[in-house]
Motif scaffolding. Sequence first.
Motif, mmCIF file in Angstrom:
data_model
loop_
_atom_site.group_PDB
_atom_site.id
_atom_site.type_symbol
_atom_site.label_atom_id
_atom_site.label_comp_id
_atom_site.label_asym_id
_atom_site.label_seq_id
_atom_site.Cartn_x
_atom_site.Cartn_y
_atom_site.Cartn_z
ATOM 1 N N THR A 95 22.209 -7.719 -19.641
ATOM 2 C CA THR A 95 21.998 -8.163 -21.012
ATOM 3 C C THR A 95 22.716 -7.220 -21.971
ATOM 4 O O THR A 95 22.912 -6.047 -21.655
ATOM 5 C CB THR A 95 20.496 -8.222 -21.359
ATOM 6 N N ASP A 96 23.103 -7.766 -23.104
ATOM 7 C CA ASP A 96 23.715 -6.908 -24.132
ATOM 8 C C ASP A 96 23.008 -7.087 -25.477
ATOM 9 O O ASP A 96 23.521 -6.718 -26.512
ATOM 10 C CB ASP A 96 25.212 -7.190 -24.265
ATOM 11 N N GLY A 97 21.816 -7.664 -25.460
ATOM 12 C CA GLY A 97 21.056 -7.856 -26.681
ATOM 13 C C GLY A 97 21.185 -9.268 -27.246
ATOM 14 O O GLY A 97 20.267 -9.789 -27.842
ATOM 15 N N ARG A 98 22.343 -9.899 -27.059
ATOM 16 C CA ARG A 98 22.554 -11.277 -27.520
ATOM 17 C C ARG A 98 22.708 -12.245 -26.357
ATOM 18 O O ARG A 98 22.489 -13.438 -26.517
ATOM 19 C CB ARG A 98 23.812 -11.379 -28.401
ATOM 20 N N THR A 99 23.112 -11.750 -25.211
ATOM 21 C CA THR A 99 23.268 -12.606 -24.038
ATOM 22 C C THR A 99 22.517 -12.007 -22.867
ATOM 23 O O THR A 99 22.309 -10.803 -22.790
ATOM 24 C CB THR A 99 24.749 -12.761 -23.628
ATOM 25 N N CYS A 100 22.139 -12.874 -21.954
ATOM 26 C CA CYS A 100 21.449 -12.444 -20.749
ATOM 27 C C CYS A 100 21.945 -13.313 -19.602
ATOM 28 O O CYS A 100 22.107 -14.517 -19.768
ATOM 29 C CB CYS A 100 19.943 -12.618 -20.918
ATOM 30 N N ALA A 101 22.216 -12.690 -18.473
ATOM 31 C CA ALA A 101 22.617 -13.434 -17.286
ATOM 32 C C ALA A 101 21.905 -12.848 -16.091
ATOM 33 O O ALA A 101 21.656 -11.645 -16.015
ATOM 34 C CB ALA A 101 24.124 -13.359 -17.089
ATOM 35 N N ILE A 102 21.566 -13.717 -15.156
ATOM 36 C CA ILE A 102 20.904 -13.300 -13.930
ATOM 37 C C ILE A 102 21.614 -14.006 -12.782
ATOM 38 O O ILE A 102 21.961 -15.180 -12.895
ATOM 39 C CB ILE A 102 19.392 -13.615 -13.975
ATOM 40 N N PHE A 150 27.609 -4.851 -1.335
ATOM 41 C CA PHE A 150 26.841 -6.065 -1.595
ATOM 42 C C PHE A 150 26.242 -6.036 -3.009
ATOM 43 O O PHE A 150 26.321 -7.009 -3.752
ATOM 44 C CB PHE A 150 25.732 -6.198 -0.545
ATOM 45 N N ARG A 151 25.693 -4.908 -3.372
ATOM 46 C CA ARG A 151 25.095 -4.769 -4.709
ATOM 47 C C ARG A 151 26.162 -4.873 -5.805
ATOM 48 O O ARG A 151 25.908 -5.408 -6.873
ATOM 49 C CB ARG A 151 24.321 -3.467 -4.815
ATOM 50 N N ALA A 152 27.353 -4.362 -5.522
ATOM 51 C CA ALA A 152 28.458 -4.474 -6.489
ATOM 52 C C ALA A 152 28.827 -5.940 -6.693
ATOM 53 O O ALA A 152 29.153 -6.352 -7.812
ATOM 54 C CB ALA A 152 29.670 -3.679 -6.009
ATOM 55 N N LEU A 153 28.760 -6.736 -5.639
ATOM 56 C CA LEU A 153 29.023 -8.176 -5.759
ATOM 57 C C LEU A 153 27.980 -8.823 -6.672
ATOM 58 O O LEU A 153 28.328 -9.645 -7.535
ATOM 59 C CB LEU A 153 29.010 -8.830 -4.380
ATOM 60 N N ALA A 154 26.718 -8.453 -6.516
ATOM 61 C CA ALA A 154 25.656 -9.010 -7.362
ATOM 62 C C ALA A 154 25.872 -8.625 -8.827
ATOM 63 O O ALA A 154 25.735 -9.460 -9.724
ATOM 64 C CB ALA A 154 24.288 -8.534 -6.882
ATOM 65 N N ILE A 208 17.309 -21.141 -25.792
ATOM 66 C CA ILE A 208 15.856 -21.298 -25.830
ATOM 67 C C ILE A 208 15.453 -22.241 -26.961
ATOM 68 O O ILE A 208 14.524 -23.023 -26.836
ATOM 69 C CB ILE A 208 15.175 -19.919 -25.998
ATOM 70 N N VAL A 209 16.174 -22.189 -28.082
ATOM 71 C CA VAL A 209 15.865 -23.073 -29.201
ATOM 72 C C VAL A 209 15.949 -24.525 -28.750
ATOM 73 O O VAL A 209 15.128 -25.365 -29.102
ATOM 74 C CB VAL A 209 16.822 -22.813 -30.395
ATOM 75 N N ASP A 210 16.955 -24.819 -27.933
ATOM 76 C CA ASP A 210 17.092 -26.169 -27.390
ATOM 77 C C ASP A 210 16.061 -26.440 -26.302
ATOM 78 O O ASP A 210 15.915 -27.571 -25.858
ATOM 79 C CB ASP A 210 18.484 -26.370 -26.777
ATOM 80 N N GLY A 211 15.400 -25.391 -25.841
ATOM 81 C CA GLY A 211 14.402 -25.548 -24.800
ATOM 82 C C GLY A 211 14.998 -25.678 -23.412
ATOM 83 O O GLY A 211 14.374 -26.221 -22.520
ATOM 84 N N ARG A 212 16.217 -25.205 -23.216
ATOM 85 C CA ARG A 212 16.830 -25.360 -21.900
ATOM 86 C C ARG A 212 17.706 -24.155 -21.560
ATOM 87 O O ARG A 212 18.525 -23.724 -22.350
ATOM 88 C CB ARG A 212 17.657 -26.638 -21.826
ATOM 89 N N VAL A 213 17.456 -23.646 -20.403
ATOM 90 C CA VAL A 213 18.314 -22.630 -19.806
ATOM 91 C C VAL A 213 18.659 -23.185 -18.435
ATOM 92 O O VAL A 213 17.781 -23.366 -17.607
ATOM 93 C CB VAL A 213 17.613 -21.264 -19.679
ATOM 94 N N ARG A 214 19.914 -23.491 -18.234
ATOM 95 C CA ARG A 214 20.305 -24.164 -17.004
ATOM 96 C C ARG A 214 20.935 -23.205 -16.002
ATOM 97 O O ARG A 214 21.571 -22.236 -16.367
ATOM 98 C CB ARG A 214 21.294 -25.276 -17.306
ATOM 99 N N GLU A 215 20.770 -23.586 -14.754
ATOM 100 C CA GLU A 215 21.368 -22.838 -13.654
ATOM 101 C C GLU A 215 22.855 -23.178 -13.570
ATOM 102 O O GLU A 215 23.256 -24.318 -13.781
ATOM 103 C CB GLU A 215 20.660 -23.271 -12.362
ATOM 104 N N VAL A 216 23.663 -22.191 -13.260
ATOM 105 C CA VAL A 216 25.093 -22.397 -13.054
ATOM 106 C C VAL A 216 25.266 -22.860 -11.615
ATOM 107 O O VAL A 216 24.682 -22.288 -10.699
ATOM 108 C CB VAL A 216 25.874 -21.074 -13.274
ATOM 109 N N SER A 217 26.057 -23.894 -11.403
ATOM 110 C CA SER A 217 26.232 -24.425 -10.052
ATOM 111 C C SER A 217 26.911 -23.402 -9.152
ATOM 112 O O SER A 217 27.703 -22.573 -9.604
ATOM 113 C CB SER A 217 27.057 -25.710 -10.080
ATOM 114 N N ARG A 265 24.686 -17.294 -4.601
ATOM 115 C CA ARG A 265 23.909 -18.531 -4.534
ATOM 116 C C ARG A 265 23.714 -19.225 -5.868
ATOM 117 O O ARG A 265 23.948 -20.408 -6.009
ATOM 118 C CB ARG A 265 22.551 -18.245 -3.911
ATOM 119 N N ARG A 266 23.264 -18.472 -6.863
ATOM 120 C CA ARG A 266 23.010 -19.121 -8.150
ATOM 121 C C ARG A 266 22.964 -18.097 -9.262
ATOM 122 O O ARG A 266 22.814 -16.904 -9.034
ATOM 123 C CB ARG A 266 21.730 -19.931 -8.124
#
Length: 186
Positions: A77-84, A100-104, A128-137, A170-171
Amino acid sequence: LAPLRRAFASASGADRLAAIRALRERTGAPIVDVKNALAANDYDAEAALDRLRALGVAAAAKKAHRASADGVVCATTDGRTCAIAEVNSETDFVARNETFRALARAAATATATRLVEDAAFASECGTIVDGRVREVSEERLREMRATSGKTLGEMARETAVSVRENVRVRRAAAYAATAGSEEVIG
C-alpha cells in the motif's frame, strides 16, 4: 573458441571443480545436473547454462499439473492504493524461500503499479465507494510486467525451475481510494 574448449576439457580437476562451483552458484541447480551439463558441453559454461535452462523448463512443465495449495500472500500500500497477491507452491518449505517471496512481492507491486498507471484497469478493479473490489484474473496477472521488465508468468516459471516445484501466481486484488474521499487504506 574450439581450441579454448579443448584446452579447458583437458584441464586439471581443480579447474573443472571451479567451473562446476561457479555454474552451481550462478544457477542454483543440483551439482549432479551442473556436472552433467558441463561434461556434455566440454566444460563450456554458456552451453551448459543453456542446457540447464532447457532441463529446468522441461522439469517445470512436468510439474505444472501438480496441486499448489501452499504459499504466501503479499500486500502493498502507498496510502492511496492497496494491492494483495497470492502466490502458491506445492509445499510450505518453498513458501519460505526468498526467491519465492520476491515473486509474491513483485506480484503485489505490479498490481499496485498497474492500478495507478492504467485507468481502465483501475475502473475494472473498482472502488469501495462503488461497493466493489474485484479479483484480477490469473491470466491477466501472468501477463503483468514487474519492475524488472519480466512478466509475472516468466518470473513464476523461473522460480519453479529454481525451487523445483510447481509455482503459480494465483490471484490478486487491488483497490484505489477515490480522489477527494475520506477513505483510509492501511
